[in-house]
Structure formats: structure tokens, C-alpha cells
Design a protein around this motif. Structure first.
Motif, PDB file in Angstrom:
ATOM      1  N   PHE A  94       4.484   4.817   8.922  1.00  0.00           N
ATOM      2  CA  PHE A  94       5.050   5.117   7.591  1.00  0.00           C
ATOM      3  C   PHE A  94       6.559   5.219   7.679  1.00  0.00           C
ATOM      4  O   PHE A  94       7.080   5.733   8.660  1.00  0.00           O
ATOM      5  N   SER A 128      -1.003   1.868  11.806  1.00  0.00           N
ATOM      6  CA  SER A 128      -0.039   1.849  10.702  1.00  0.00           C
ATOM      7  C   SER A 128       1.069   2.830  10.984  1.00  0.00           C
ATOM      8  O   SER A 128       0.884   3.832  11.680  1.00  0.00           O
ATOM      9  N   LYS A 149       0.835  -1.193   0.000  1.00  0.00           N
ATOM     10  CA  LYS A 149       0.000   0.000   0.000  1.00  0.00           C
ATOM     11  C   LYS A 149       0.869   1.242   0.000  1.00  0.00           C
ATOM     12  O   LYS A 149       1.970   1.252   0.546  1.00  0.00           O
ATOM     13  N   LYS A 154       5.393   4.430   0.911  1.00  0.00           N
ATOM     14  CA  LYS A 154       4.888   3.124   1.299  1.00  0.00           C
ATOM     15  C   LYS A 154       4.328   3.167   2.716  1.00  0.00           C
ATOM     16  O   LYS A 154       4.850   3.855   3.590  1.00  0.00           O
ATOM     17  N   MET A 155       3.280   2.361   2.893  1.00  0.00           N
ATOM     18  CA  MET A 155       2.685   2.219   4.225  1.00  0.00           C
ATOM     19  C   MET A 155       3.139   0.883   4.804  1.00  0.00           C
ATOM     20  O   MET A 155       3.027  -0.152   4.155  1.00  0.00           O
ATOM     21  N   ARG A 158       0.548   5.792   0.185  1.00  0.00           N
ATOM     22  CA  ARG A 158      -0.286   6.963   0.435  1.00  0.00           C
ATOM     23  C   ARG A 158       0.308   8.125  -0.329  1.00  0.00           C
ATOM     24  O   ARG A 158       1.534   8.305  -0.369  1.00  0.00           O
ATOM     25  N   ASP A 202      -3.433   0.220  -3.394  1.00  0.00           N
ATOM     26  CA  ASP A 202      -2.474  -0.881  -3.515  1.00  0.00           C
ATOM     27  C   ASP A 202      -1.642  -0.743  -4.794  1.00  0.00           C
ATOM     28  O   ASP A 202      -2.138  -0.311  -5.835  1.00  0.00           O
ATOM     29  N   VAL A 222       4.476   9.311  -3.791  1.00  0.00           N
ATOM     30  CA  VAL A 222       3.801   8.489  -2.776  1.00  0.00           C
ATOM     31  C   VAL A 222       4.835   7.951  -1.803  1.00  0.00           C
ATOM     32  O   VAL A 222       6.047   8.000  -2.053  1.00  0.00           O
ATOM     33  N   ASP A 240      -4.665  10.111  -0.592  1.00  0.00           N
ATOM     34  CA  ASP A 240      -5.259   8.865  -1.098  1.00  0.00           C
ATOM     35  C   ASP A 240      -4.363   7.680  -0.766  1.00  0.00           C
ATOM     36  O   ASP A 240      -3.126   7.784  -0.759  1.00  0.00           O
ATOM     37  N   ILE A 241      -5.021   6.533  -0.470  1.00  0.00           N
ATOM     38  CA  ILE A 241      -4.294   5.296  -0.167  1.00  0.00           C
ATOM     39  C   ILE A 241      -4.789   4.219  -1.137  1.00  0.00           C
ATOM     40  O   ILE A 241      -5.991   4.058  -1.346  1.00  0.00           O
TER      41      ILE A 241
END
Length: 363
Positions: free
Chosen positions: A363, A361, A300, A352-353, A302, A324, A350, A321-322
Motif C-alpha cells: 500500500f 500487495s 483497487k 489505493k492498493m 481498501r 474496485d 480509502v 473492505d476492498i
């Protein structure tokens, strides 16, 4: 006792007379020539027949040449058509010559009711017969006076006046015979000349007919040859039409897209889909988008920085926005599908989560 007069020439001198030899030779020449003429006329007829067949084959070649011209285009087609037209011109003149030859020679020498060939044979045969008869009669007359002269000259009691008269008569007969031989030689030569002149005159008619328009025909053939020589002098030179086509149809859109690939480091098949670009008048690339990337373990991300798509293959990103990610194009670009839209986006927009379990979660 005075010596009896002797004639200057006797009958036996005739056999080696140069005039007799020349006349007999001329007669034999005319007879041999007359024997050759039928074969010559047959050859003319055969030439006419075979040329007719050749013209039919030549027409096939000309038709195929025109088909080649239809397949080609531009100056290549024009040059092939010129060759075809020139071939037809040459064929027409060749056929005209054969027809004129047929009419001037075969028809005049072998026309019904007796042509020139029969006339020549008859004239030579008549001359030979008349010549032999005159020569024989003249020689017979000389021998007669020669015999009388010898008889009178052998008598013991000679009649000098009679011998003198016989000698004069014999001399006159020999001179008359000599003149006759000269006259007959002239007749033989003139007869042969008239025969050959008729033959040459018929050829002259053919050439006169051929010369009409020949200068223009040769000029046209020469002109076409010059044009073809100029055309083939530089086989590596393309036509002006092709140069203009190349210059005025450069793939500007394709080059722009390739430039973008070089600058951004990503690509899609639609960027190289030239046929799709040709139908699009806008600056953007048209056609369907087929994105390909390498599969990676799904993770995922963000959006940390907004991204506005400038190309149909790209996907706009909204801050926060998040979604895959399961495909990456390279280290700079990835592919994702959000809300039913599949597209590429820059990875530097972006983050990664990392999942930390139930607590949340990080980051």
C-alpha cells in the motif's frame, strides 16, 4: 276749393310689408322642415337597425372577453369581467335609447291612419292656402275702394262728401288688411312653434325614459373606471396571492442540498432533482439516484476509515473492505459498486492498493 282727402296707404304698399315678408318666410321654413323630417325618420330607423347589428357584434366581444377572464385568474380575471359587465351596461342603455327614439318619433310621426308628419304637412298647406286667399280678397277689396276713390276724385264736379266717405272706407280697408297681416303672421309663428314643440316633446319623452336609472348607471360606470385606473396604475406590482405563494413555498430542501454541494464539493443529479424532492416529506432527498463521474483506469482501494452514508447517493464504508474504483467525481469523491449497491464515497476514507505481483500487495 278745398283739397280732396287722400288715403294714408294704397294697395301697392303690401308687397314690401315686413309682416308679409316674415309670414312668407315662416311658411317656407315650415315647408322645408316638413321636407327634412322623412329623411330624419329614415335615419332614426337606420340607427335602430344598425345598433341592433352593433349589439350582436358587441355580444361577440363580450363573450370573448369572458373567455379571456376564464383563462386568467385572480384580480386580472376580475378586472376583465368588470370591463365586460360595463360594456353590457353601456350596450343596454344605447339599445334602450334607440328603441325609445324609434317609438317616440318614428311611430308617432308615421303611425297608420296619418301620423304627425302628415298632420304637419296638411296644417302648413292649409295655412298657406288660407293666407293667400284672405290676403288676395283683402287686397281686392282695397283696390276696389281705391278705384272708386280715384274715379270720384277725377270728376270736375267733385262730390266732396262721397270722396270723403270713400277715403274713410279705403283707409279702414287698409287698416283691416294690416291687422289681418299681423294676425296671420302670429298664426304662422304659432303653427311653426307647435310643430317644433311636438318634435321636442317627443325627444323629451326619450330623455325622460333614459334619465331613469341613468344616474345609477353612470355611477356604476364611474366606479368601475376608478377601480380599473387603480388596478393599472402599477402594472409592475404582483398580487398578494402571488407574494404569499412565493413566501410560503420556498424550496428549502433544494437549498439545503445545494448548500451540501457547496460544503462537500460533490453532486449528483438527484441532488438537483427538484420534482423528486417535492414529493418527499423527509429531510433526505427522494427520487432515483443517477450518479455520474469521469471514467478512470480501474484500481483497487481498501477502506482505512469507516464512513456512514447520510444520503441515498452515498455508500457506507466498512473498515478493511476492498473494492474496485473506475469512476471519480472529483479529487475528493469517487463512485464504486459493492455487493450490488452503487454509490459515492469520500476518497480520504480509502487508500489505493498497489499490486506487487505474486509476492503480495503493498500500500
Amino acid at each position: 276749393m278745398m283739397n280732396s282727402p287722400q288715403p294714408g296707404r294704397t294697395a301697392k304698399d303690401d308687397r314690401g310689408d315686413p309682416k308679409v315678408i316674415a309670414t312668407v318666410k315662416t311658411i317656407n321654413v315650415m315647408k322645408a322642415s316638413n321636407a327634412i323630417m322623412p329623411e330624419f325618420l329614415k335615419a332614426v330607423q337606420k340607427y335602430h337597425q344598425q345598433l341592433h347589428a352593433l349589439n350582436q357584434t358587441s355580444q361577440v366581444l363580450s363573450d370573448l372577453m369572458l373567455k379571456l377572464a376564464d383563462v386568467e385568474s385572480g384580480d386580472l380575471s376580475d378586472s376583465i369581467r368588470k370591463i365586460s359587465d360595463t360594456q353590457k351596461l353601456i350596450d343596454a342603455k344605447r339599445w334602450k335609447f334607440a328603441t325609445a327614439l324609434q317609438e317616440a318619433l318614428v311611430q308617432s310621426y308615421e303611425k297608420s291612419g296619418g301620423g304627425q308628419l302628415e298632420t304637419d304637412k296638411s296644417d302648413v298647406a292649409t295655412f298657406e292656402k288660407t293666407y293667400k286667399a284672405q290676403k288676395s280678397a283683402s287686397m281686392k277689396n282695397i283696390k276696389k275702394f281705391e278705384k272708386e276713390f280715384n274715379k270720384a276724385n277725377k270728376k270736375k264736379k267733385k262730390d266732396e262728401d262721397k270722396i270723403k266717405n270713400l277715403a274713410n272706407t279705403l283707409e279702414q280697408s287698409v287698416e283691416s288688411h294690416d291687422r289681418m297681416l299681423g294676425d296671420e303672421l302670429k298664426k304662422a309663428e304659432l303653427l311653426d312653434r307647435r310643430r317644433v314643440c311636438f318634435f321636442i316633446k317627443q325627444w323629451s319623452k326619450v330623455l325622460a325614459e333614459e334619465s331613469e336609472g341613468m344616474e345609477a348607471g353612470l355611477a356604476e360606470i364611474s366606479k368601475v373606471k376608478t377601480e380599473l385606473d387603480q388596478f393599472t396604475s402599477d402594472p409592475d406590482k404582483v398580487s398578494g396571492t402571488t407574494d404569499n405563494l412565493i413566501e410560503n413555498s420556498r424550496p428549502t430542501k433544494t437549498l439545503d442540498q445545494l448548500k451540501k454541494i457547496r460544503e462537500t464539493g460533490y453532486y449528483s443529479e438527484s441532488l438537483l432533482n427538484i420534482s423528486g424532492m417535492d414529493d418527499d416529506d423527509d429531510d433526505d432527498v427522494g427520487g432515483s439516484t443517477i450518479l455520474k463521474g469521469r471514467s478512470v483506469p480501474t484500481y483497487k482501494v481498501r477502506v482505512k476509515q469507516r464512513f456512514d452514508a447520510t444520503h441515498p447517493d452515498e455508500m457506507s464504508l466498512t473498515l478493511g473492505d476492498i473494492f474496485d474504483v473506475s469512476e471519480e467525481i472529483d479529487e475528493n469523491w469517487a463512485i464504486a459498486e459493492v455487493a450490488g449497491k452503487r454509490g459515492m464515497f469520500p476518497l480520504n476514507h480509502v487508500e489505493k492498493m498497489i499490486m506487487l505481483g505474486a509476492s503480495g500487495s503493498r500500500f
